[in-house]
Design an enzyme around this catalytic site. Structure first.
Site, short mmCIF file in Angstrom:
data_model
loop_
_atom_site.label_atom_id
_atom_site.label_comp_id
_atom_site.label_asym_id
_atom_site.label_seq_id
_atom_site.Cartn_x
_atom_site.Cartn_y
_atom_site.Cartn_z
CB CYS A 20 57.00 74.40 48.77
SG CYS A 20 57.40 75.16 50.34
CG HIS A 24 57.95 78.33 46.40
ND1 HIS A 24 56.78 77.69 46.09
CD2 HIS A 24 57.99 78.45 47.73
CE1 HIS A 24 56.12 77.44 47.21
NE2 HIS A 24 56.83 77.89 48.22
CD GLU A 76 56.85 77.91 42.40
OE1 GLU A 76 57.78 77.09 42.41
OE2 GLU A 76 56.07 78.06 43.37
N1 GLN Z 1 52.90 74.46 54.50
C1 GLN Z 1 54.25 74.08 54.28
C2 GLN Z 1 55.19 74.81 55.22
O1 GLN Z 1 54.83 75.80 55.78
C3 GLN Z 1 54.64 74.29 52.84
C4 GLN Z 1 54.70 75.73 52.47
C5 GLN Z 1 54.60 75.95 51.00
O2 GLN Z 1 54.24 75.06 50.25
N2 GLN Z 1 54.87 77.17 50.56
O3 GLN Z 1 56.30 74.40 55.39
#
Ligand code: GLN
Length: 587
Positions: free
Chosen positions: A418, A545, A547
């Site tokens: 992410c 994600h 994970e």
């Molecule tokens: N802050 C980033 C976004 O909002 C990444 C989000 C995250 O890592 N869950 O896109």
């Protein structure tokens, strides 16, 4: 005359004629589903979710249908706005529900995909009661904690039981007995046990046995007091699970048994163990699964043949724990480095892949606030692979970019999750594409090249908490790429998302021309979801994600790839399988 229990069961809606109010979903059959209710005493954080999920796993293995639910005391509608540093990671379900990390434990242990129906907060319960009040659903009654709020809790549990056709619903109540915010849940469960009738509910109290170093013996007084407090709410526990660093002595268990009217064989020692995956065996050896089945009178529903095969598969996995031949160190960057709970799913995903590949994975936490190109090498010393995980805000991002640059240039295996995907794009844009001031507009709103920018579709929605791209989404995988091979040549994989920003499509061509490959995209929109670079043993990042969906018996391929390549880096003299071969073997 009718028993009040029958009346309760028949009152399917509201009535002003009677004091009985217990909304029951249409078609609900009393007696079909049983309830195991897990509560904590003495202190929170004892692992109610772990206990509950391990017991539930033993029931699934026996062929029973199981549905877990976590009841949270806080007023937030979901966990989306909670700080992971205080509450542990925010777990995201396929339907987009942002919930407590315990739901992750349930999904992993039970190998089930859960939904918002498996998670409730006080905020959800109250808001649903208040909505009903505004719709005039309570027919002139004054709306009260009992029976209306407790009624809403029971309704949620019964709906879950009915919709999932469950044999057992596992109810985990957050916090500890005695917390004001959880009191109505406990009252609801007392009512539930009465309404559903004897043998329908089994109450488990998790408690804590103190073992002060100065005394050198186990003390059960705090546990006794906690259980007394539970009994004051009108609930007699059926099982007591004693958390303790070491196995709980017979004497301490006897004392608890005597003081709480719980037979000795149901006072169970749940001492610390190296991996949560060995706890089901601990419960099984203690005979707890059959104690519960006997109490709930559903021994006749089980399938022992299924259990034998499921248990053998599980033991094949757990037998490998602690016998790993290799070990590696993965560096994880992040600002919540002091709390392991903030990264629970990543640690689990590494454990799944590690166990499958016979490798113990140690983690080195890397605080990035003061990290620069000049000192990064020293900080990454001894690290065989790097993960830059998800995150929000600006702190430490330049340090993360320095780590990514180091990993890319020095061929250290890298997995970006992410934010770790977004920072990999920023780093590449700056160092390789030559867009000197490239950044994410989350970090620098006025930057010249916002290669990572807010999603056009999200721009329209205002306000924190409501404008994230959330939940399970398909990723279209480009044929021939490393990702394609890693995912077993599948054209499409499903991962979970939680983000606001994405690669600005206008930079895609420019970036790809310089050698970064966007190997996974959203099927219907130009949203980049997986990236990789050539001429590197393993440099993969994803906007998702992954994970969150790694499971003990089905490790996530990107994690397996990272672990495999880190093993190769650590043991160059051995001919260990590469990422793709390893993923093919174990995923
Ligand atoms: N802050 C980033 C976004 O909002 C990444 C989000 C995250 O890592 N869950 O896109």
């Amino acid at each position: 005359m009718a028993d009040s229990r029958d009346l309760l069961a028949k009152v399917s809606d509201v009535s002003t004629e009677t004091e009985y109010f217990s909304p029951i979903p249409n078609g609900y059959k009393k007696g079909k589903c049983r309830y195991v209710i897990v509560m904590g005493t003495v202190m929170s954080g004892l692992g109610k979710g772990i206990f509950s999920s391990c017991l539930a796993k033993l029931m699934i293995d026996k062929g029973l249908k199981v549905a877990p639910i976590k009841l949270e005391g806080y007023l937030n509608i979901d966990s989306g706005t909670l700080n992971p540093f205080r509450h542990g990671e925010v777990f995201v379900l396929d339907d987009g529900m942002e919930c407590d990390m315990d739901l992750g434990t349930y999904e992993r242990m039970l190998n089930l995909d859960l939904s918002g129906a498996n998670f409730a907060t006080s905020g959800q319960i109250y808001s649903s009661v208040l909505n009903k009040e505004r719709h005039g659903d309570y027919l002139g009654r004054d709306v009260q904690m009992i029976p209306h709020v407790t009624g809403e809790v029971k309704l949620k549990l019964r709906k879950l039981a009915m919709d999932t056709d469950a044999d057992i619903v596992f109810v985990e109540i957050g916090g500890t007995v005695g917390d004001l915010e959880n009191a109505f849940y406990i009252e609801a469960m007392r009512e539930m046990a009465y309404e559903e009738g004897p043998g329908s509910c089994s109450f488990v109290a998790l408690t804590y046995i103190l073992e002060p170093k100065t005394l050198g013996e186990q003390k059960s007084k705090a546990a006794q007091l906690g259980i007394k407090q539970l009994m004051q709410t009108g609930i007699q526990p059926d099982i007591i699970a004693c958390r303790c660093e070491n196995p709980v002595s017979e004497q301490a268990r006897q004392k608890i048994s005597v003081f709480s009217n719980v037979p000795f064989e149901r006072v169970f020692s749940m001492h610390d163990s190296a991996s949560i995956y060995t706890i089901p065996a601990m419960l099984r050896e203690g005979g707890l699964d059959f104690e519960v089945l006997r109490m709930l009178k559903i021994e006749d529903r089980i399938n022992l043949r299924k259990e034998r095969t499921e248990w053998a598969k599980w033991c094949d996995f757990t037998d490998k724990i602690g016998k790993e031949k290799y070990d590696i160190t993965i560096g994880i960057t992040g600002k919540y480095t002091s709390v392991r709970d903030s990264y629970a799913s990543i640690l689990n995903a590494l454990e799944h892949s590690g166990i499958a590949l016979g490798c113990k994975v140690d983690v080195k936490w890397i605080e990035t606030t003061d990290l620069t190109d000049d000192n990064v090498a020293a900080h990454l010393d001894g690290v065989d692979g790097i993960i830059v995980p998800g995150g929000f805000g600006t702190r430490g991002t330049e340090g993360k970019i320095a780590c990514i640059k180091y990993a890319r240039q020095n061929k250290v295996p890298y997995l970006g999750l992410c934010l770790g995907f977004q920072m990999a794009v920023v780093e590449f844009a700056r160092s390789v594409v030559g867009l000197k001031n490239a950044n994410s507009s989350e970090i620098d709103q006025k930057c010249e090249h916002a290669v990572i920018d807010i999603l056009p579709e999200q721009k329209k929605i205002e306000g924190l908490g409501g404008n994230m791209r959330l939940g399970g989404r398909d990723i279209e995988i480009k044929k021939g790429t490393q990702a394609y091979k890693l995912f077993g040549k599948k054209d499409s994989v499903r991962k979970r998302f939680r983000h606001r920003y994405e690669v600005d499509p206008k930079y895609i061509d420019q970036i790809e021309k310089e050698g970064m490959i966007f190997s996974g995209k959203a099927p219907d929109q130009p949203i980049m979801q997986v990236l990789e670079i050539g001429d590197h043993p393993f440099f993969i990042a994803t906007q998702s994600h992954p994970e969150l969906t790694s499971r003990p018996l089905a490790p996530e391929p990107m994690f397996t790839g990272l672990v495999a390549e880190a093993m190769r880096k650590r043991n160059p003299e051995e001919n260990l399988p590469d990422a793709i071969t390893a993923a093919k073997k174990v995923c």
